[in-house]
Motif scaffolding. Structure first.
Motif, PDB file in Angstrom:
ATOM      1  N   PHE A  11       0.854  -1.183   0.000  1.00  0.00           N
ATOM      2  CA  PHE A  11       0.000   0.000   0.000  1.00  0.00           C
ATOM      3  C   PHE A  11       0.894   1.239   0.000  1.00  0.00           C
ATOM      4  O   PHE A  11       2.081   1.155   0.341  1.00  0.00           O
ATOM      5  CB  PHE A  11      -0.888   0.000   1.257  1.00  0.00           C
ATOM      6  N   PRO A  12       0.373   2.406  -0.397  1.00  0.00           N
ATOM      7  CA  PRO A  12       1.193   3.624  -0.378  1.00  0.00           C
ATOM      8  C   PRO A  12       1.617   3.952   1.048  1.00  0.00           C
ATOM      9  O   PRO A  12       0.784   4.261   1.894  1.00  0.00           O
ATOM     10  CB  PRO A  12       0.255   4.696  -0.946  1.00  0.00           C
ATOM     11  N   MET A  13       2.912   3.899   1.305  1.00  0.00           N
ATOM     12  CA  MET A  13       3.413   4.026   2.686  1.00  0.00           C
ATOM     13  C   MET A  13       4.429   5.154   2.815  1.00  0.00           C
ATOM     14  O   MET A  13       5.420   5.214   2.102  1.00  0.00           O
ATOM     15  CB  MET A  13       4.042   2.709   3.132  1.00  0.00           C
ATOM     16  N   LEU A  32       4.210  14.057  -2.593  1.00  0.00           N
ATOM     17  CA  LEU A  32       3.995  12.705  -2.090  1.00  0.00           C
ATOM     18  C   LEU A  32       3.146  11.900  -3.064  1.00  0.00           C
ATOM     19  O   LEU A  32       3.439  10.727  -3.340  1.00  0.00           O
ATOM     20  CB  LEU A  32       3.314  12.769  -0.718  1.00  0.00           C
ATOM     21  N   ARG A  33       2.114  12.523  -3.603  1.00  0.00           N
ATOM     22  CA  ARG A  33       1.230  11.828  -4.552  1.00  0.00           C
ATOM     23  C   ARG A  33       1.995  11.391  -5.794  1.00  0.00           C
ATOM     24  O   ARG A  33       1.842  10.256  -6.256  1.00  0.00           O
ATOM     25  CB  ARG A  33       0.069  12.741  -4.948  1.00  0.00           C
ATOM     26  N   VAL A  34       2.819  12.286  -6.329  1.00  0.00           N
ATOM     27  CA  VAL A  34       3.578  11.959  -7.541  1.00  0.00           C
ATOM     28  C   VAL A  34       4.509  10.772  -7.290  1.00  0.00           C
ATOM     29  O   VAL A  34       4.588   9.838  -8.097  1.00  0.00           O
ATOM     30  CB  VAL A  34       4.387  13.190  -8.014  1.00  0.00           C
ATOM     31  N   ASP A  93       5.416   4.866 -10.693  1.00  0.00           N
ATOM     32  CA  ASP A  93       6.298   3.745 -10.380  1.00  0.00           C
ATOM     33  C   ASP A  93       7.709   3.952 -10.914  1.00  0.00           C
ATOM     34  O   ASP A  93       8.691   3.686 -10.215  1.00  0.00           O
ATOM     35  CB  ASP A  93       5.707   2.457 -10.960  1.00  0.00           C
ATOM     36  N   SER A  94       7.836   4.429 -12.147  1.00  0.00           N
ATOM     37  CA  SER A  94       9.169   4.601 -12.729  1.00  0.00           C
ATOM     38  C   SER A  94       9.945   5.701 -11.999  1.00  0.00           C
ATOM     39  O   SER A  94      11.150   5.578 -11.766  1.00  0.00           O
ATOM     40  CB  SER A  94       9.068   4.921 -14.224  1.00  0.00           C
ATOM     41  N   ARG A 115      11.095   4.303  -8.606  1.00  0.00           N
ATOM     42  CA  ARG A 115      12.238   3.408  -8.759  1.00  0.00           C
ATOM     43  C   ARG A 115      13.525   4.185  -8.995  1.00  0.00           C
ATOM     44  O   ARG A 115      14.585   3.861  -8.441  1.00  0.00           O
ATOM     45  CB  ARG A 115      12.001   2.431  -9.912  1.00  0.00           C
ATOM     46  N   ARG A 116      13.444   5.238  -9.825  1.00  0.00           N
ATOM     47  CA  ARG A 116      14.635   6.035 -10.109  1.00  0.00           C
ATOM     48  C   ARG A 116      15.109   6.760  -8.854  1.00  0.00           C
ATOM     49  O   ARG A 116      16.311   6.764  -8.532  1.00  0.00           O
ATOM     50  CB  ARG A 116      14.343   7.045 -11.220  1.00  0.00           C
ATOM     51  N   LEU A 117      14.187   7.370  -8.127  1.00  0.00           N
ATOM     52  CA  LEU A 117      14.541   8.057  -6.893  1.00  0.00           C
ATOM     53  C   LEU A 117      15.139   7.088  -5.885  1.00  0.00           C
ATOM     54  O   LEU A 117      16.122   7.405  -5.198  1.00  0.00           O
ATOM     55  CB  LEU A 117      13.313   8.730  -6.288  1.00  0.00           C
ATOM     56  N   SER A 118      14.557   5.901  -5.797  1.00  0.00           N
ATOM     57  CA  SER A 118      15.033   4.882  -4.866  1.00  0.00           C
ATOM     58  C   SER A 118      16.464   4.470  -5.192  1.00  0.00           C
ATOM     59  O   SER A 118      17.324   4.379  -4.306  1.00  0.00           O
ATOM     60  CB  SER A 118      14.107   3.661  -4.907  1.00  0.00           C
TER      61      SER A 118
END
Length: 232
Positions: free
Chosen positions: A44-46, A181-183, A188-189, A192-195
């Motif tokens: 879920f969005p966490m 936060l919503r963005v 998803d992409s 992943r890039r930020l992560s």
């Protein structure tokens, strides 16, 4: 400290060229144990926020931002990790805004428990104070592959690379905070890039890196002073 600290020292008379900024503070063990972090993210969005529940931290702004965010993401949850004298008031605020089921107060967490919650979160939120430190929890989140959002103020702006490891937002703009936060939570992409970038940044700025840089700085400074003493 970071560049903001160096600028503040310059304002009180310490020349900028006499100050060396060493950015760091990511736990090396977090980096080592988070290689598969993407598969461990919550279903879920966490959002996670590690902070003391004190007035100047402005956790109330995070809860108010969640009231906007929940309209588009009904399953979103904010985990507030920490303790302080405002805990009862903040819980009442969440209830008054109808957010009692999506704001979770965990109390303080340490060791593996802290690592686990940072790893599961999709995004980390730093203190929403008008000015704060560089953000130890930001670096901890980065080490777990979790990007961070904060105001564009002294402290976090030295740690977060806007658009690369997270987002820096106009101070006290709750809607901008909710939008960021919503963005992150819906793209998803981007997430992943930020992560990936966050974990990479942390891997290059661990406490081991800080120690090595500090020792190098002390050795260089000592060498320069010895050279000057010999010439005099």
């Amino acid at each position: 400290g970071g560049e903001s600290t160096a600028e503040t020292l310059a304002e009180v008379g310490i020349p900028r060229e006499h100050v060396r900024v060493i950015v760091g503070g990511a736990p090396g063990e977090y980096v080592a144990n988070s290689s598969g972090t993407w598969s461990q993210k919550a279903s879920f969005p966490m959002i996670v926020m590690l902070t003391r529940l004190e007035p100047y931290k402005r956790v109330d702004l995070a809860i108010r931002a969640l009231s906007f965010l929940r309209k588009e993401l009904p399953k979103v949850k904010l985990f507030v990790v920490g303790w302080g004298k405002l805990e009862v008031m903040l819980k009442e605020l969440a209830r008054s805004l109808g957010l009692h089921d999506c704001v979770v107060f965990t109390g303080p967490l340490f060791g593996k428990s802290k690592f686990d919650i940072l790893t599961k979160a999709h995004v980390h939120m730093w203190s929403l104070a008008p000015r704060d430190g560089c953000g130890l929890s930001i670096m901890e989140a980065f080490a777990c592959g979790t990007p961070s959002v904060a105001w564009n103020v002294p402290g976090p702006k030295d740690t977060i690379q806007h658009g690369k490891t997270g987002f820096l937002l106009p101070y006290a703009d709750i809607r901008a905070l909710a939008d960021a936060l919503r963005v992150i939570l819906t793209d998803d992409s981007l997430r992943r890039r930020l992560s990936t970038e966050a974990r990479l940044w942390a891997s290059m700025h661990t406490w081991e890196h800080v120690a090595a840089e500090f020792i190098r700085h002390v050795e260089e400074t000592t060498f320069r002073w010895n050279q000057r003493a010999r010439r005099s």
